[in-house]
Design a protein around this motif. Structure first.
Motif, PDB file in Angstrom:
ATOM      1  N   LEU A 197      -1.919   7.086   4.014  1.00 56.83           N
ATOM      2  CA  LEU A 197      -0.687   6.348   4.327  1.00 56.83           C
ATOM      3  C   LEU A 197      -0.592   6.069   5.824  1.00 56.83           C
ATOM      4  O   LEU A 197      -0.326   4.938   6.242  1.00 56.83           O
ATOM      5  N   TYR A 247       0.826   5.270  -2.194  1.00 58.52           N
ATOM      6  CA  TYR A 247       0.732   6.611  -1.621  1.00 58.52           C
ATOM      7  C   TYR A 247       1.991   7.457  -1.810  1.00 58.52           C
ATOM      8  O   TYR A 247       1.907   8.681  -1.896  1.00 58.52           O
ATOM      9  N   SER A 306      -3.351  12.028   0.883  1.00 65.33           N
ATOM     10  CA  SER A 306      -2.429  10.905   0.689  1.00 65.33           C
ATOM     11  C   SER A 306      -1.632  10.618   1.965  1.00 65.33           C
ATOM     12  O   SER A 306      -1.399   9.448   2.305  1.00 65.33           O
ATOM     13  N   ASP A 336       0.822  -1.214   0.000  1.00 63.87           N
ATOM     14  CA  ASP A 336       0.000   0.000   0.000  1.00 63.87           C
ATOM     15  C   ASP A 336       0.852   1.259   0.000  1.00 63.87           C
ATOM     16  O   ASP A 336       0.469   2.285  -0.573  1.00 63.87           O
ATOM     17  N   THR A 337       2.014   1.183   0.627  1.00 68.51           N
ATOM     18  CA  THR A 337       2.900   2.347   0.727  1.00 68.51           C
ATOM     19  C   THR A 337       3.304   2.852  -0.649  1.00 68.51           C
ATOM     20  O   THR A 337       3.429   4.062  -0.858  1.00 68.51           O
TER      21      THR A 337
END
Length: 878
Positions: free
Chosen positions: A194, A167, A190, A163-164
């Protein structure tokens, strides 16, 4: 709206390609190792199998109303689920598990993994489109390189880290929008997403983006000095809003987390001078365990133009110095241990080393984009020199580097890397030359960059296959329906709270999947105080309590924590357990001596040193004195592939054939009406990690860890004196294992049954729903209600609706003093810090909206460039 429609119409193809190409390439890479929807081999490597599949399944249970979002009873007797989700589950893609069945979780994780790779590519395309003045095809090519960088694919087993990468480019784009146009919305959004998704990776990305903003401000202080304040306001408000998950998680970690790692050396151990060079080549995978090199590869085109960025005369020396210093800091952080530790939150990683190295990869592709913007035909010689320099360094490394450390560099990787460098150089020179073929060069570049990314991704997943292994789907799904059938049947039968454990599981977190109430767990988020006392009760939980294992304990422990049901293959061999159901190979057994969630006792339990182990607690709660256990001999009668040396107090077992299990057989004579156990304890824990033991008694075989599971291996219960043969098959770990001399342990079942019966008379049944546990009681005298609910600061107790004082038992369990009379007692859980975090969430979002209004009112937001002008500029470069 018209602007958005125009933008989508002009760029829909590029957006589709930026998302779909990474997805398709990963589909091909996984297919090359026989992973696809419904495949026999699953995508659930290492932590993905042990943790993420089960935790995602538990989130599915939450979405369908089967579990509270704040608390779970599934692992380690009970756990702060809000904190667990903050580390393992809080991504925006996680709710998609609600569309799948838990039985199909291997495929669910597969789809989520692909989705995250695609989303990373699309996010980077948006960033590149609005940051660089590049041909549209090059932006697509860079998005492919970014989304499939070695770090992302090599660490893809830890799905929440992906997921990082969605973002990070949006945050940098948001920083640019704030600093250039005073538009903070993208940055706030964002950053917030995050921070909410994973506080661990957010720390690394947050530090990096802060340093990036500082450098960008220093490079143009006149323009950006005032806007840096706006950055601080925006980022602090985003951080404040994220406290709804981060604050409860931090408070939980303060209570239950591991201590900070000590700085013992200045330089990081097991690193080499050529690590960055070696891992910049295509397709190089060493390991993601210990002694690994950082995963930094992000494609050869970004590497070429990152180097070109530093030799290009059009770029100022201040910019090179500024961004170059950030790159040097990241390189130094690999080799200088205090810096390394800082990026990891001052806690040394347990494998998956250099977890911040994706930041270096991002910096490389960022500077490459700036370098590409400046390249023209007149700069051809500098580009040629850059490529020759990169190739020369690769070849020099092969001659000078330690062959043993860098033997992971295959001839295939070397040839492809050097070949691609030459081809990329030729294509770029062709592009800037007057030729009818030059217009096709960007398309060829995208195809070539995609092929390179596929080659690298295939090598990464193949490396994971040999490094960790992608387990068979059978391990997850083969028994799923049978176990679920038996587990669900207990929920239909019982109205009051009970616990259930499966003796034949591949993961300690299985109870999360089925929504059952269990003891075993493997998680970085855990309740250490309860685990430490459970370890004293015999449920093995060593060190920092990352794991707690139900297996190899005694009937006393089952009674004390209320384990009413066992699911197992074959015969259970436990006194007091009756088979009540069967599905496939699995049977369901009911324990007639299990206690409910609470029991009445007295103030004596709070005395220092009281009830330190399971026998003392059992005797105190029952009020019956006397010995429950006796001891006997275990006679060694046979061995295979083993040299057994017996001494007075120890026994050593050494293998004769390497890589084959060592087998040792003992005979134990069990007295009548006794539950028998064989005690196996290693003399040295550190040298015995990773050793597995399979014990076979009467045709029933069970597997457990020699160190991480309990020491009492069940031999069964017998009405008459019986001689039992038990065979232990020892595998893994060292060639030689040393044990304290094994002995037999016998539990007097008549004494046990009498004591358990008295305890059940004092038991208090609870009805549990979500984060609440409720009981109706009637007392003649003041007593202490002791529960096996793990103590957490988030618990509060109410007696007849009035808040009462929670007392802790051994800092492990909840208890409360109750006065005579009829009462309604209710324990209610809300994560410590949640109310404050939720207030900050709402407050900081409102403050940010006010900040936006204030900026707009004062005319501080710079108008965006008209779309017609943007399109005109694009046509010029395309």
């Amino acid at each position: 709206m018209k602007r958005l429609q125009r933008f989508v119409k002009e760029h829909y193809l590029a957006m589709i390609l930026s998302f779909s190409i990474p997805v398709l390439l990963m589909v091909v890479a996984y297919y090359s190792i026989e992973i696809y929807p419904g495949s026999e081999r699953s995508i659930l490597a290492t932590d993905s199998f042990a943790q993420y599949a089960n935790f995602h399944a538990s989130f599915n249970n939450v979405l369908h109303g089967k579990q509270s979002i704040f608390y779970t009873w599934s692992g380690s007797l009970g756990l702060n689920y809000w904190a667990l989700a903050a580390y393992y589950l809080n991504g925006i893609f996680t709710p998609l598990v609600g569309f799948f069945d838990n039985a199909n979780m291997p495929d669910t994780i597969y789809y989520l993994t692909l989705l995250k790779f695609g989303a990373s590519g699309l996010a980077f395309w948006f960033f590149a489109k609005h940051t660089f003045t590049l041909n549209r095809w090059l932006s697509v090519g860079l998005s492919i390189s970014y989304s499939l960088m070695s770090y992302a694919v090599g660490y893809s087993e830890v799905i929440m880290w992906l997921d990082t990468f969605v973002y990070l480019p949006l945050i940098i784009w948001g920083i640019h929008r704030l600093m250039d146009q005073r538009k903070p919305t993208l940055l706030f959004t964002s950053y917030l997403l995050l921070f909410l998704s994973n506080f661990y990776m957010a720390f690394m990305a947050g530090v990096f983006t802060f340093l990036y903003t500082v450098i960008r401000t220093l490079l143009n202080r006149k323009k950006y000095k005032g806007r840096f304040i706006s950055y601080l306001i925006t980022s602090l408000l985003a951080g404040g809003a994220s406290m709804v998950t981060i604050l409860p998680a931090i408070l939980d970690l303060r209570t239950n987390g591991e201590s900070l790692s000590e700085i013992t050396d200045f330089f990081t151990a097991d690193t080499g001078p050529w690590d960055f060079i070696a891992k910049s080549m295509a397709g190089v995978y060493d390991t993601s365990k210990y002694e690994s090199m950082p995963f930094i590869y992000i494609g050869l085109v970004p590497l070429i133009f990152c180097v070109y960025y530093f030799v290009c005369r059009k770029i100022s020396w201040k910019e090179k110095l500024g961004y170059g210093s950030l790159g040097l800091l990241l390189i130094a952080s690999v080799y200088i241990y205090p810096l390394n530790l800082f990026w990891h939150g001052l806690h040394a990683p347990n494998m998956f080393l250099f977890r911040f190295s994706f930041l270096f990869s991002f910096l490389v592709i960022l500077l490459a984009g700036y370098g590409m913007e400046q390249f023209e035909k007149a700069d051809s010689n500098r580009l040629i020199n850059s490529v020759l320099g990169i190739g020369g360094v690769f070849l020099l490394m092969l001659f000078l580097a330690n062959k043993k450390r860098y033997d992971v560099i295959t001839m295939e990787s070397l040839v492809i890397t050097i070949g691609l460098l030459i081809i990329y150089l030729m294509l770029w020179l062709l592009w800037v030359s007057p030729s009818k073929w030059s217009k096709w060069v960007p398309v060829l570049l995208v195809l070539l960059m995609g092929s390179e990314a596929l080659f690298n991704a295939k090598n990464m997943v193949t490396g994971i296959l040999y490094d960790w292994g992608y387990p068979s789907r059978v391990l997850y799904a083969d028994s799923y329906d049978n176990v679920k059938t038996l587990t669900d049947s207990t929920k239909q039968e019982e109205q009051n709270f009970f616990r259930l454990e499966n003796l034949d599981v591949e993961s300690l977190n299985t109870s999360f999947n089925f929504g059952s109430h269990g003891v075993s767990m493997f998680s970085s988020i855990r309740n250490r105080h309860s685990s430490q006392y459970l370890n004293a009760l015999g449920y093995r939980s060593l060190g920092t309590n990352l794991t707690i294992d139900y297996k190899n304990n005694t009937l006393l422990a089952d009674t004390l924590v209320g384990v009413k049901y066992n699911v197992a293959k074959g015969e259970l061999l436990k006194f007091g357990y009756t088979k009540i159901g069967k599905s496939g190979e699995y049977s369901l057994y009911e324990n007639e001596y299990a206690l409910p969630l609470g029991i009445w006792t007295d103030e004596e339990i709070y005395k220092s040193g009281a009830v330190a182990n399971q026998t003392e607690l059992f005797n105190h709660l029952s009020g019956i004195k006397g010995e429950l256990f006796s001891f006997g001999e275990a006679t060694l009668v046979n061995s295979m592939n083993a040299v057994v040396t017996e001494e007075e107090q120890t026994i050593s077992i050494a293998e004769t054939e390497p890589n084959l299990a060592k087998q040792v057989t003992w005979l134990v004579t069990v007295p009548a009406k006794q539950q028998a156990y064989l005690s196996l304890v290693v003399t040295n824990l550190a040298d015995s990690v990773g050793i597995d033991v399979k014990t076979t008694v009467g045709g029933v075989t069970r597997k457990s860890g020699l160190v991480n599971s309990g020491q009492y291996y069940n031999l069964g219960y017998f009405e008459e004196p019986t001689t039992v043969q038990v065979t232990a098959e020892i595998s893994g770990g060292q060639q030689k294992v040393e044990l304290y001399r094994p002995d037999a342990v016998f539990l007097d079942t008549e004494h046990f049954a009498e004591a358990a019966g008295r305890m059940q008379e004092k038991g208090v049944d609870f009805q549990v729903e979500g984060r609440r546990a409720r009981a109706e009681v009637s007392l003649e005298n003041e007593q202490v209600l002791l529960t096996t609910i793990p103590y957490d600061k988030g618990w509060e107790v109410y007696i007849d609706g009035e808040k009462a004082e929670v007392k802790t038992f051994k800092d492990a369990f909840l208890s409360v003093a109750v006065l005579p009379g009829e009462h309604t007692i209710e324990f209610v859980f809300l994560p410590s810090g949640f109310v404050m975090g939720a207030s900050l969430f709402v407050g900081c979002i409102l403050l940010f909206l006010f900040y936006l209004y204030w900026q707009k009112r004062n005319g501080w937001i710079v108008a965006a460039q008209p779309v017609e002008n943007q399109l005109a500029e694009e046509e010029e470069i395309q």
